[in-house]
Scaffold this motif. Structure first.
Motif, short mmCIF file in Angstrom:
data_model
loop_
_atom_site.label_atom_id
_atom_site.label_comp_id
_atom_site.label_asym_id
_atom_site.label_seq_id
_atom_site.Cartn_x
_atom_site.Cartn_y
_atom_site.Cartn_z
N GLU A 140 -5.33 -14.67 -44.06
CA GLU A 140 -4.94 -13.28 -44.23
C GLU A 140 -4.78 -12.98 -45.71
OE1 GLU A 140 -1.35 -12.72 -42.10
OE2 GLU A 140 -2.34 -12.62 -40.15
N GLU A 176 -7.36 -9.74 -41.92
CA GLU A 176 -7.67 -11.12 -41.55
C GLU A 176 -9.13 -11.38 -41.83
OE1 GLU A 176 -6.49 -12.18 -37.61
OE2 GLU A 176 -4.69 -10.99 -37.71
N TYR A 177 -9.38 -12.55 -42.36
CA TYR A 177 -10.75 -12.93 -42.70
C TYR A 177 -11.07 -14.28 -42.09
CZ TYR A 177 -10.64 -9.28 -46.26
OH TYR A 177 -10.54 -8.09 -46.90
N ARG A 178 -12.35 -14.50 -41.88
CA ARG A 178 -12.82 -15.81 -41.49
C ARG A 178 -13.92 -16.22 -42.46
NH1 ARG A 178 -13.81 -18.63 -36.45
NH2 ARG A 178 -13.19 -16.80 -35.27
N CYS A 179 -13.77 -17.40 -43.01
CA CYS A 179 -14.79 -17.92 -43.91
C CYS A 179 -15.99 -18.40 -43.09
CB CYS A 179 -14.21 -19.08 -44.72
SG CYS A 179 -15.43 -19.90 -45.75
N LYS A 210 -15.21 -21.92 -41.83
CA LYS A 210 -14.59 -21.40 -40.61
C LYS A 210 -13.09 -21.25 -40.70
CE LYS A 210 -18.67 -21.53 -38.82
NZ LYS A 210 -19.47 -20.29 -38.87
N LYS A 211 -12.55 -21.35 -41.90
CA LYS A 211 -11.12 -21.14 -42.06
C LYS A 211 -10.78 -19.67 -41.85
CE LYS A 211 -7.30 -21.64 -45.31
NZ LYS A 211 -6.48 -22.50 -44.43
N GLU A 212 -9.67 -19.41 -41.19
CA GLU A 212 -9.19 -18.05 -41.04
C GLU A 212 -7.97 -17.87 -41.92
OE1 GLU A 212 -8.64 -16.97 -36.99
OE2 GLU A 212 -10.69 -17.45 -36.44
N CYS A 218 -12.71 -17.42 -50.09
CA CYS A 218 -12.01 -18.37 -49.23
C CYS A 218 -11.03 -19.20 -50.06
CB CYS A 218 -13.04 -19.29 -48.57
SG CYS A 218 -12.29 -20.61 -47.61
N SER A 267 -7.54 -6.26 -37.56
CA SER A 267 -6.19 -6.73 -37.27
C SER A 267 -5.28 -5.56 -36.97
CB SER A 267 -5.65 -7.51 -38.46
OG SER A 267 -4.29 -7.82 -38.25
N LYS A 297 -14.64 -9.99 -42.43
CA LYS A 297 -13.36 -9.35 -42.17
C LYS A 297 -13.16 -9.16 -40.67
CE LYS A 297 -12.48 -4.96 -43.11
NZ LYS A 297 -12.19 -3.76 -43.90
N LYS A 298 -11.95 -9.44 -40.22
CA LYS A 298 -11.62 -9.24 -38.83
C LYS A 298 -10.71 -8.03 -38.70
CE LYS A 298 -10.28 -12.84 -36.57
NZ LYS A 298 -9.44 -14.00 -36.25
#
Ligand SMILES: [Zn+2]
Length: 63
Positions: A16, A5-8, A12-14, A29, A42, A39-40
């Protein structure tokens, strides 16, 4: 397959992404094409990967 999972950081878009070896520096993104992403962690990344055996190694071990 590792799914991250990513966050821009720009919009701020999240999102996968499936990430294969050598691709992790190419993620951008899907909305604004920024590569300023974070990167988050997960839980799905570790499905079927042998929980507890390689957590300290991170996702690099996948291939
Ligand atoms: Zn974005």
């Amino acid at each position: 397959m590792p799914i991250f999972e990513y966050r821009c950081q720009a919009c701020k878009k999240e999102f996968e992404r499936l990430v294969f070896a050598g691709e992790k520096d190419k993620i951008e993104c899907p909305d604004c094409r920024s590569r300023d992403i974070q990167k988050k962690m997960s839980a799905t990344s570790f499905m079927g990967a042998g929980i507890g055996t390689c957590a300290s190694d991170g996702p690099k071990g996948f291939s």
